[in-house]
Structure formats: structure tokens, C-alpha cells
Design a protein around this motif. Structure first.
Motif, PDB file in Angstrom:
ATOM      1  N   ALA A  87     -10.875   5.672  34.425  1.00 53.34           N
ATOM      2  CA  ALA A  87     -11.142   4.343  34.009  1.00 53.34           C
ATOM      3  C   ALA A  87     -10.373   3.390  34.800  1.00 53.34           C
ATOM      4  O   ALA A  87     -11.062   2.285  34.978  1.00 53.34           O
ATOM      5  CB  ALA A  87     -10.358   4.042  32.569  1.00 53.34           C
ATOM      6  N   LEU A  88      -9.373   3.513  35.357  1.00 55.02           N
ATOM      7  CA  LEU A  88      -8.904   2.609  36.335  1.00 55.02           C
ATOM      8  C   LEU A  88      -9.815   2.524  37.696  1.00 55.02           C
ATOM      9  O   LEU A  88     -10.173   1.366  37.990  1.00 55.02           O
ATOM     10  CB  LEU A  88      -7.616   3.073  37.058  1.00 55.02           C
ATOM     11  CG  LEU A  88      -6.537   3.031  35.614  1.00 55.02           C
ATOM     12  CD1 LEU A  88      -5.131   3.168  36.364  1.00 55.02           C
ATOM     13  CD2 LEU A  88      -6.310   1.416  35.418  1.00 55.02           C
ATOM     14  N   GLY A  89     -10.243   3.461  38.136  1.00 54.28           N
ATOM     15  CA  GLY A  89     -11.172   3.651  39.235  1.00 54.28           C
ATOM     16  C   GLY A  89     -12.534   2.912  39.032  1.00 54.28           C
ATOM     17  O   GLY A  89     -12.918   2.221  39.815  1.00 54.28           O
ATOM     18  N   SER A  90     -13.009   3.197  37.668  1.00 48.96           N
ATOM     19  CA  SER A  90     -14.195   2.380  37.485  1.00 48.96           C
ATOM     20  C   SER A  90     -13.832   1.090  37.280  1.00 48.96           C
ATOM     21  O   SER A  90     -14.980   0.014  37.449  1.00 48.96           O
ATOM     22  CB  SER A  90     -14.787   2.923  36.197  1.00 48.96           C
ATOM     23  OG  SER A  90     -13.736   2.935  35.066  1.00 48.96           O
ATOM     24  N   THR A 119      -5.108  10.511  40.689  1.00 48.77           N
ATOM     25  CA  THR A 119      -5.654  10.168  42.097  1.00 48.77           C
ATOM     26  C   THR A 119      -7.075  10.664  42.069  1.00 48.77           C
ATOM     27  O   THR A 119      -7.945   9.982  42.426  1.00 48.77           O
ATOM     28  CB  THR A 119      -4.786  10.858  43.108  1.00 48.77           C
ATOM     29  OG1 THR A 119      -3.542  10.268  43.181  1.00 48.77           O
ATOM     30  CG2 THR A 119      -5.744  10.335  44.519  1.00 48.77           C
ATOM     31  N   VAL A 120      -7.156  12.096  41.634  1.00 47.71           N
ATOM     32  CA  VAL A 120      -8.645  12.513  41.561  1.00 47.71           C
ATOM     33  C   VAL A 120      -9.329  11.967  40.577  1.00 47.71           C
ATOM     34  O   VAL A 120     -10.738  11.341  40.542  1.00 47.71           O
ATOM     35  CB  VAL A 120      -8.521  14.067  41.249  1.00 47.71           C
ATOM     36  CG1 VAL A 120     -10.237  14.720  40.873  1.00 47.71           C
ATOM     37  CG2 VAL A 120      -7.940  14.794  42.514  1.00 47.71           C
ATOM     38  N   GLY A 160     -13.967   8.004  39.163  1.00 48.25           N
ATOM     39  CA  GLY A 160     -14.399   6.697  38.558  1.00 48.25           C
ATOM     40  C   GLY A 160     -14.841   5.999  39.327  1.00 48.25           C
ATOM     41  O   GLY A 160     -15.815   5.213  39.179  1.00 48.25           O
ATOM     42  N   THR A 161     -14.521   5.772  40.616  1.00 50.67           N
ATOM     43  CA  THR A 161     -14.837   4.877  41.657  1.00 50.67           C
ATOM     44  C   THR A 161     -16.318   5.562  42.204  1.00 50.67           C
ATOM     45  O   THR A 161     -17.363   4.703  42.082  1.00 50.67           O
ATOM     46  CB  THR A 161     -13.861   4.952  42.791  1.00 50.67           C
ATOM     47  OG1 THR A 161     -12.805   4.344  42.554  1.00 50.67           O
ATOM     48  CG2 THR A 161     -14.701   4.119  44.087  1.00 50.67           C
TER      49      THR A 161
END
Length: 419
Positions: free
Chosen positions: A226-229, A344-345, A350-351
């Protein structure tokens, strides 16, 4: 609100350990942006910069639990400081060799990432022996989560400042020297030197043999997604609403929300099972991602980003307590390191996932991803609630006896099993 935090900071060694850990983690918190700035200064492409940053990230994800297991086996000073020196050496090789010989560049950043010392997990293993009271330990976990937000806000600013005043190469070198000094401050402290892990049962899975830990790793993998997205979807949003300045405000707003939420959460004692509280916090976290799909103007969107971050630090503080409780005896640092790796993964996934989603469906669908990931994280906790609530056999031991076998047993609490 400040009284609980001040009580912790007045405890002997607490300020030194917290500050040393934050300073020691600067190289890791700033690695991605420092690598990109250096590669661009060397005339490299964004693809090369991204590849090198990814190599660092993958190596770091692999190294954290491995080094965490070594800390549990051999103690903090014998692992943390050598690892910090090797990591700094790898980044120094990269800084002086540049991007010319690509195999060397990739090898250097991989070494730097692989040997990043697990200071984060190490600090959480030390809190019970430093503070001694369960309530204070829980507050310290919340303060730790808040401090992370400060670190990941201030760290990039320090990198860009060093690069603008001197050069990107100097920024790489200076931040890693500072990181070694931070690690040195921690490992020379009496709590770090005296800390010993609980006797452990030999098992190749280590901390991963705990069903409760696996549940938490599964849930927070999706919180990381969620945070990466959000980071990627926000770039697309900012392109249509003011550019890089708006993007900077959006990312700062998420950090501000987490900081405020963590500060409030850690300022009081919470009753009831931590397992149930974690499910509620993750539920609120998932719900607060949904309004992002409204995509209002920049000011309103910034406020929604604050809301999206409010329950992040409380959820992290709560899961720290449960990781503490469910880690098999003698695996505490490794267990916390697995949480760092999983998070981290998840952010990386997400990114990578949201980029194609935005290209396919636009910014709106990019903001659907964090809501969906948050919902899956909540579902994991709901479906496996009995696993987290199950008693942890043999986990409760005296705090004092862990660090000094000759001392009498003191008051017992769940987080003491790995102090």
C-alpha cells in the motif's frame, strides 16, 4: 502526552540508544536517493540508477534477517560494528570507482546493502532490558515508529543538502561515515555489550517457525504494498496538480500523519489484547486509504494524505509488541529483521505494481491499489486471528535474568523473552 515519552528518555542509556540507532540507520534510509543522485552526477541513466538502487534494496532485504540471526547467536557488538564497516566500505568503493566498471558498481552496492547492520531490530531487542516495565516498552515501540518517520523525512533532505553544498560523491561518503559512528555509539553502550539472547532451539527456519510471526509478515507485506503504491500514484497525481512541489507535500503529509498518530498512540496505555487492537488499527488504516480515490484539489489531497498516514505508526508500534511476543526464544533480532525485510519487499512490490496500473487505468486506479492492499492485510488478520491469539509457549522469562544469569528473577512480562 509528552510525559510518557519524557519518562522513557530519562531512563539511563535510552537517548544514546535511540539517537545512535537513528544516526546509524542514515545510510540505509538515504541509500536509494543517494545512489540515484550519484549516478546522475556521473552521467548515468535513470535506468542504471534504478538498477543499482534495486540491487542495494534486494541485498538489504536478504541481509537483514541473516545478520539478525547472527546478532542473536553472537551478540550485538560482534556483528553490528563489523557489518557497519563492511557496508560503508562497499559504498566507499562505489563512490570512488563510479559507474564505469558496471560489475564492480553492482557488487559494491550489493555488499553495502547486504551488510547493513540490523540496528532497527537490535534496538527493539534492547528496550525491555533498558526500561524494564511492559507499559514503557510499548510506549518505546510507539516512539520508535515515530522516530522512523522523522528519519525518513530528514534523511533525504540531508542527502540533497550535502550534494548541493559539495557533491553527490561526498554525500555518499559522509552519510556512511556518520552511520558507522552511530553504530559505534550503540555497540559501545553497556546495554548493547551486556545483552544476550535467550537460549535458542537449533532450527534452520529460525524465527520463521513461529506461526504468529508468519501471520504478521503476511499482513504487513500488504501494508508495504500500500505504501509503495501511494508513492507512485502520487507522482501521477502531482503531474496534473502542480508537479514536484505538490508531490513533496503529499509525501511529507503521509509522514506527518504517521508522526501524529504514533505520538498520540504511544502517549497512553491501551487495555485489551494487542492482537485485537492490531486488527482494528489495520482496519482503520485500510479505510483511510479509500478517500484518496476522490482525488480532490492539492490542498484537500494533502489533508487526505495526512489521514492516510495517521494509523501507520500505531499499527507498527502494535505489531512490534506482537513480534516481540511471538518470536521463538533466542530469535528476537532476527524476527524484527524479518519484519523490516517484509515491509521493504512489500513497498518495492507496490511500486512495481502501481506503475503499470497507472499507465493502464490512470491515476484513479493507482489509488485503488493501496485500498485493496489494505483490505487484504485486514483480511489476513481476520482469517488468522486464532493464530495470533494462541498462547506462546515458553515465551515468558525474567528480564533481568536474560542479561545476567546470576541475578534473581524480577517481574515478568511477555516482551522479556528476548531482552
Amino acid at each position: 502526552m509528552a510525559a510518557g515519552y519524557l519518562e522513557i528518555l530519562r531512563s539511563r542509556h535510552a537517548v544514546r540508544l535511540l539517537a545512535g540507532t537513528l544516526v546509524g540507520r542514515l545510510p540505509n534510509a538515504t541509500a536509494a536517493i543517494a545512489i540515484v543522485l550519484f549516478v546522475r552526477a556521473e552521467g548515468g541513466t535513470y535506468s542504471l540508477a534504478g538498477g543499482l538502487a534495486a540491487a542495494y534494496g534486494v541485498a538489504n532485504a536478504v541481509g537483514q534477517p541473516l545478520l539478525g540471526r547472527l546478532v542473536d547467536l553472537y551478540g550485538q557488538p560482534r556483528v553490528q560494528l563489523p557489518a557497519a564497516l563492511v557496508s560503508a566500505f562497499g559504498m566507499a568503493v562505489f563512490a570512488f570507482a563510479g559507474t564505469g566498471p558496471l560489475p564492480l558498481a553492482y557488487a559494491a552496492v550489493a555488499v553495502a546493502g547486504l551488510f547493513t547492520p540490523p540496528l532497527e531490530g537490535g534496538l527493539r531487542a534492547l528496550w525491555p532490558s533498558v526500561l524494564g516495565k511492559e507499559g514503557q516498552v510499548h510506549t518505546a515501540y510507539a516512539m520508535d515508529a515515530v522516530a522512523q518517520e522523522i528519519l525518513f523525512t530528514v534523511g533525504p533532505l540531508l542527502v540533497t543538502l550535502c550534494a548541493s553544498l559539495w557533491s553527490a560523491q561526498v554525500a555518499l561518503l559522509v552519510l556512511n561515515v556518520i552511520g558507522v559512528l552511530g553504530a559505534l555509539s550503540v555497540v559501545l553502550s553497556p546495554p548493547s555489550r551486556e545483552w544476550r539472547s535467550a537460549p535458542r532451539e537449533a532450527h534452520w527456519l529460525g524465527a520463521l517457525r513461529s506461526p504468529g510471526l508468519l501471520v504478521m509478515l503476511g499482513a504487513f507485506l500488504f501494508v508495504g504494498i500500500a505504501l509503495g503504491s501511494i508513492a507512485v500514484a502520487s507522482i501521477s497525481y502531482a503531474d496534473d496538480h502542480g508537479g514536484d512541489t505538490v508531490y513533496g507535500w503529499l509525501m511529507a503529509a503521509v509522514g506527518l500523519g504517521a508522526l501524529l498518530g504514533g505520538a498520540v498512540y504511544g502517549a497512553r496505555q491501551w487495555s485489551g489484547p494487542a492482537e485485537r487492537r492490531l486488527t482494528v488499527l489495520v482496519g482503520f488504516l485500510a479505510v483511510c486509504y479509500l478517500p484518496l480515490t476522490l482525488m480532490p484539489g492539492a490542498v484537500a489531497m494533502t489533508l487526505l494524505m495526512v489521514l492516510a498516514g495517521v494509523f501507520l505508526a500505531p499499527a507498527l508500534a502494535c505489531v512490534f509488541v506482537l513480534v516481540d511476543r511471538h518470536a521463538p526464544r533466542g530469535t528476537v533480532t532476527e524476527a524484527f529483521s524479518w519484519l523490516v525485510t517484509t515491509f521493504t519487499v512489500g513497498a518495492s512490490l507496490g511500486t512495481g505494481l502501481t506503475g503499470p496500473v497507472v499507465e493502464w487505468g490512470g491515476t484513479l486506479w493507482g489509488f485503488v491499489v493501496p485500498g485493496g492492499a489494505g483490505a487484504v492485510s485486514l483480511l489476513v488478520l481476520l482469517v488468522t486471528g486464532r493464530v495470533l491469539a494462541a498462547p506462546v509457549g515458553g515465551a515468558v522469562v525474567a528480564v533481568s535474568s536474560e542479561n545476567d544469569p546470576n541475578r534473581a528473577a524480577g517481574s515478568r512480562f511477555s516482551s522479556g523473552d528476548r531482552a
